[in-house]
Design a protein around this motif. Structure first.
Motif, PDB file in Angstrom:
ATOM      1  N   TYR A 101       0.833  -1.209   0.000  1.00 48.07           N
ATOM      2  CA  TYR A 101       0.000   0.000   0.000  1.00 48.07           C
ATOM      3  C   TYR A 101       0.869   1.261   0.000  1.00 48.07           C
ATOM      4  CZ  TYR A 101      -4.199  -2.786   1.082  1.00 48.07           C
ATOM      5  OH  TYR A 101      -5.248  -3.680   1.043  1.00 48.07           O
ATOM      6  N   GLN A 102       1.991   1.220   0.756  1.00 44.51           N
ATOM      7  CA  GLN A 102       2.902   2.373   0.798  1.00 44.51           C
ATOM      8  C   GLN A 102       3.439   2.685  -0.595  1.00 44.51           C
ATOM      9  OE1 GLN A 102       5.949   2.273   3.995  1.00 44.51           O
ATOM     10  NE2 GLN A 102       4.699   0.682   4.945  1.00 44.51           N
ATOM     11  N   GLU A 103       3.860   1.633  -1.288  1.00 48.96           N
ATOM     12  CA  GLU A 103       4.411   1.823  -2.633  1.00 48.96           C
ATOM     13  C   GLU A 103       3.322   2.277  -3.605  1.00 48.96           C
ATOM     14  OE1 GLU A 103       6.707  -0.740  -6.124  1.00 48.96           O
ATOM     15  OE2 GLU A 103       6.392  -1.625  -4.139  1.00 48.96           O
ATOM     16  N   PHE A 104       2.139   1.693  -3.467  1.00 52.10           N
ATOM     17  CA  PHE A 104       1.016   2.016  -4.346  1.00 52.10           C
ATOM     18  C   PHE A 104       0.606   3.482  -4.217  1.00 52.10           C
ATOM     19  CE2 PHE A 104      -3.812   1.935  -4.543  1.00 52.10           C
ATOM     20  CZ  PHE A 104      -3.885   1.983  -5.928  1.00 52.10           C
ATOM     21  N   LEU A 105       0.549   3.973  -2.967  1.00 57.55           N
ATOM     22  CA  LEU A 105       0.070   5.334  -2.712  1.00 57.55           C
ATOM     23  C   LEU A 105       1.189   6.347  -2.502  1.00 57.55           C
ATOM     24  CD1 LEU A 105      -2.818   4.396  -0.251  1.00 57.55           C
ATOM     25  CD2 LEU A 105      -3.072   5.099  -2.632  1.00 57.55           C
ATOM     26  N   GLN A 106       2.455   5.850  -2.452  1.00 55.25           N
ATOM     27  CA  GLN A 106       3.606   6.734  -2.213  1.00 55.25           C
ATOM     28  C   GLN A 106       3.456   7.464  -0.874  1.00 55.25           C
ATOM     29  OE1 GLN A 106       6.286   7.315  -4.989  1.00 55.25           O
ATOM     30  NE2 GLN A 106       5.417   5.267  -5.005  1.00 55.25           N
ATOM     31  N   LEU A 107       3.103   6.688   0.159  1.00 51.29           N
ATOM     32  CA  LEU A 107       2.879   7.257   1.486  1.00 51.29           C
ATOM     33  C   LEU A 107       3.707   6.520   2.533  1.00 51.29           C
ATOM     34  CD1 LEU A 107      -1.015   7.645   1.481  1.00 51.29           C
ATOM     35  CD2 LEU A 107       0.659   9.479   1.221  1.00 51.29           C
ATOM     36  N   SER A 108       3.776   7.118   3.720  1.00 50.34           N
ATOM     37  CA  SER A 108       4.481   6.480   4.833  1.00 50.34           C
ATOM     38  C   SER A 108       3.609   5.392   5.448  1.00 50.34           C
ATOM     39  CB  SER A 108       4.813   7.523   5.902  1.00 50.34           C
ATOM     40  OG  SER A 108       3.613   7.994   6.510  1.00 50.34           O
ATOM     41  N   LYS A 109       4.218   4.568   6.292  1.00 51.57           N
ATOM     42  CA  LYS A 109       3.501   3.478   6.953  1.00 51.57           C
ATOM     43  C   LYS A 109       2.347   4.009   7.797  1.00 51.57           C
ATOM     44  CE  LYS A 109       4.169  -0.338  10.214  1.00 51.57           C
ATOM     45  NZ  LYS A 109       5.153  -1.077  11.047  1.00 51.57           N
ATOM     46  N   ASN A 110       2.599   5.055   8.579  1.00 51.87           N
ATOM     47  CA  ASN A 110       1.557   5.603   9.455  1.00 51.87           C
ATOM     48  C   ASN A 110       0.400   6.210   8.660  1.00 51.87           C
ATOM     49  OD1 ASN A 110       2.839   4.851  11.815  1.00 51.87           O
ATOM     50  ND2 ASN A 110       3.954   6.791  12.018  1.00 51.87           N
ATOM     51  N   SER A 111       0.731   6.860   7.542  1.00 56.75           N
ATOM     52  CA  SER A 111      -0.328   7.440   6.703  1.00 56.75           C
ATOM     53  C   SER A 111      -1.215   6.343   6.129  1.00 56.75           C
ATOM     54  CB  SER A 111       0.286   8.259   5.566  1.00 56.75           C
ATOM     55  OG  SER A 111       0.974   9.377   6.071  1.00 56.75           O
ATOM     56  N   VAL A 112      -0.593   5.237   5.725  1.00 59.88           N
ATOM     57  CA  VAL A 112      -1.362   4.102   5.202  1.00 59.88           C
ATOM     58  C   VAL A 112      -2.258   3.521   6.291  1.00 59.88           C
ATOM     59  CG1 VAL A 112      -1.188   1.719   4.373  1.00 59.88           C
ATOM     60  CG2 VAL A 112       0.219   3.506   3.342  1.00 59.88           C
ATOM     61  N   LEU A 113      -1.739   3.399   7.508  1.00 54.45           N
ATOM     62  CA  LEU A 113      -2.535   2.852   8.616  1.00 54.45           C
ATOM     63  C   LEU A 113      -3.766   3.720   8.883  1.00 54.45           C
ATOM     64  CD1 LEU A 113       0.275   1.725  11.095  1.00 54.45           C
ATOM     65  CD2 LEU A 113      -1.285   0.242   9.809  1.00 54.45           C
TER      66      LEU A 113
END
Length: 635
Positions: free
Chosen positions: A62-74
């Motif tokens: 999900y991080q790679e898919f959305l280009q976001l950090s782990k916490n943002s994905v959570l």
């Protein structure tokens, strides 16, 4: 900052040079996906990404898919789980399978369909969907699916609503790419009905040609999806109960709104086209996202409320409450048939193009007729229909999307706010010799005068504020006066006489007749309307609201009320119903289609509660009854 060659505007067309196109491709690669994708759409992207997964998904994916950090994905995953709960679905994680959507297959598909609708409502929606496909190394097959559906729709002589079939095509594209599909469950009664439907045969070929399988439950599901996007047609929907519920809704909305619609045949045909696919969407929980719902609820507040009450026959037929988005579509539909009561010489021919569906097309045409009474408008629901017309059939085009034409094109929206209306009026008056009123000129003069003596920080807001003031007395859909402004104490009468319903209507209308609100023709017209339409004027237990068309004898807006000690039987020829033993008769005299809607909304709210009705029936004189109505409205 992007460095691209100058973009030129020629003959109202935007011209991109080859150099511009090459430069844009280079700049596009530098754009970061996280700068384009906002949180609101990310949650729906996660759902769609998970739905067609080809491998185990972890937080890292999900991080790679959305280009976001782990916490943002959570944080996003929490929001996804909240949405999933509404559909009785769980987003769960396990080491063996990663993240998965768990629940009934039908519910999962409903969630996915809703998510596609949300994504497609965005300007970059199609780009986002392609990005999801590319993330799993898929290529969109929507063009192939579209060709199959176009071919089959011609063979079966059916027409689909543009915006809804577009969503269905994308949904089929996602469904085609899903690796693991689970068992679909349907009620035996629904299966039997759908298998007999003409579109079931069409679904057979779609399942075979698009999904390369031969599953009976899948055919049932595809049939439901097609029916929900179909433009209603009596040749396709031959069931009498659809025609009956259409008639019942029209009768009920007329009774509740106090409006007798013109062109009843056209109203029936157009409502039928909209109602039948709406029935399948509501019955089978297919969400139809209406981008104008909030605006419709605000601009057409009273009409929305009353139409919602009028849709009870559809709610009873489906066994479900009508969603807000669907009520908004019906409100737009009925709003499109409100009479303007304004006759002016027509000098030009205008073409209205709105591919957003028949309801949006109706309201757009109605609004254009209000703004430009000297133009004769015809409307079409697709660009293909517009292309088939002769160029001499129209002088100008109003469209929600670009349309190649030699004539003057005005790009607009189905529903315009007051400022947008003024801008459009100015544009049209600059190109055609059309009188559009003085508001636009006055506003510009006022702004110039203000500018000489003050600094204007927000010209648009000032323009809108002045426009609202100028339009305060203009015709609108908010319904005008309160119930207690129309129903005066001296217009309330009591009787202990036993009588037939015809006499009761005459006595109830007598105060309006004596005060010059109506003439005798209006009383006869109300009685004729009841004979024609039946007891739909009984809006609540023991309460009737007779009315007729304004031109049948109304001089000014008013409401009278007759309190009956001995009930009057309005059962007519129908099966006996105790609720139709009426003890309160409100007579409505409306001068147009909208000025009374606020009062009727208030009356409708009173009648929602049977305790309120009992309190009114228990009153012993006009003063007490008038005060009781005021008291209930203030609660």
């Amino acid at each position: 900052m992007m460095k691209i060659p100058e973009i030129v505007l020629e003959d109202e067309k935007v011209i991109f040079s080859e150099e511009s196109k090459v430069a844009w491709k280079a700049e596009k690669k530098k754009l970061r996906k996280k700068d384009l994708i906002l949180q609101d759409e990310r949650v729906y992207m996660i759902i769609l990404y998970t739905f067609i997964k080809t491998d185990i998904i972890s937080n890292n994916h999900y991080q790679e898919f959305l280009q976001l950090s782990k916490n943002s994905v959570l944080l996003d995953l929490r929001k996804v789980k909240e949405i999933c709960e509404r559909y009785k679905i769980d987003l769960i994680y396990s080491r063996n399978s990663g993240y998965e959507l768990k629940g009934e297959e039908y519910d999962i598909r409903s969630l996915v369909s809703y998510s596609i609708g949300k994504i497609l409502s965005l300007t970059i929606g199609e780009w986002l969907i392609n990005y999801i496909f590319e993330s799993w190394e898929y290529t969109s097959n929507k063009e192939i699916i579209n060709k199959v559906i176009i071919k089959l729709s011609k063979e079966y002589n059916v027409t689909f609503t543009y915006d809804r079939i577009k969503e269905v095509i994308y949904f089929f594209d996602f469904l085609q790419k899903r690796k693991n599909s689970f068992k679909l469950n349907f009620d035996d009664k629904d299966i039997k009905y759908l298998e007999q439907h003409p579109l079931y045969k069409m679904s057979h070929f779609i399942v075979k040609d698009i999904f390369y399988k031969n599953c009976e439950k899948e055919k049932i599901y595809i049939t439901i999806r097609l029916l929900s996007a179909l433009q209603g047609n009596e040749k396709v929907y031959e069931e009498e109960f659809f025609k009956e519920v259409t008639k019942n809704i029209i009768a009920r909305v007329q009774a509740i709104t106090g409006i007798v619609f013109e062109n009843p045949k056209e109203l029936f045909d157009n409502l039928f086209e909209h109602l039948v696919p709406a029935y399948f969407r509501i019955k089978f929980d297919i969400v139809s996202k209406n981008p104008y719902t909030a605006q419709i609820m605000e601009e057409y507040n009273e009409l929305y409320y009353l139409v919602e009450k009028g849709l009870e026959p559809l709610a009873e037929l489906t066994g479900k409450a009508i969603p807000e988005d669907e009520v908004a579509y019906f409100t737009v539909h009925f709003g499109g048939f409100l009479s303007l009561n304004r006759e002016e010489k027509r000098t030009y021919k205008g073409l209205s193009i709105c591919p957003n569906g028949i309801s949006s097309s109706l309201i757009m045409r109605t609004q254009l007729k209000e703004l430009f009474p000297s133009i004769v408008f015809s409307s079409v629901h697709s660009l293909e229909e517009a292309k088939a017309l002769r160029i001499e059939d129209y002088d100008m085009v109003f469209s929600t999307t670009y349309f190649q034409t030699e004539k003057q094109l005005f790009l607009t929206k189905p529903i315009l706010n007051k400022v947008e209306q003024e801008i459009l009026k100015t544009e049209v008056s600059q190109n055609f010799d059309i009188e559009v009123g003085i508001q636009n000129l006055d506003i510009q003069k006022l702004i110039k005068a203000i500018e000489q003596h003050a600094t204007i920080e927000n010209r648009k807001e000032l323009y809108e504020s002045i426009s609202n003031i100028l339009y305060e007395t203009d015709r609108n859909y908010e319904g005008g006066k309160n119930l207690t402004e129309l129903l005066q104490e001296d217009l309330i009468k009591f009787t202990n006489k036993k009588m037939e319903w015809q006499e009761a209507i005459s006595i109830a209308a007598d105060p309006l007749l004596k005060e010059g609100y109506i003439n005798g023709n209006y009383i006869n017209a109300m009685i004729s309307m009841v004979k024609k339409m039946g007891a739909y004027i009984v809006l609540a237990p023991k309460v009737a609201v007779p009315h007729a068309r304004p031109e049948e004898g109304v001089a000014k807006l008013g409401v009278s009320l007759l309190h009956l000690d001995q009930p009057v039987d309005f059962n007519m020829d129908s099966e006996y119903d105790e609720d139709k033993e009426v003890k309160l008769i409100f007579i409505l005299a409306a001068v147009d289609s909208t000025g009374h809607l606020k009062a009727l909304k208030q009356l409708s709210k009173i009648l929602e509660d049977e305790e309120n009705i009992t309190e009114l029936i228990d009153a012993t004189n006009a003063r007490e009854l008038f005060n009781k109505i005021n008291e209930i409205l203030e609660r």
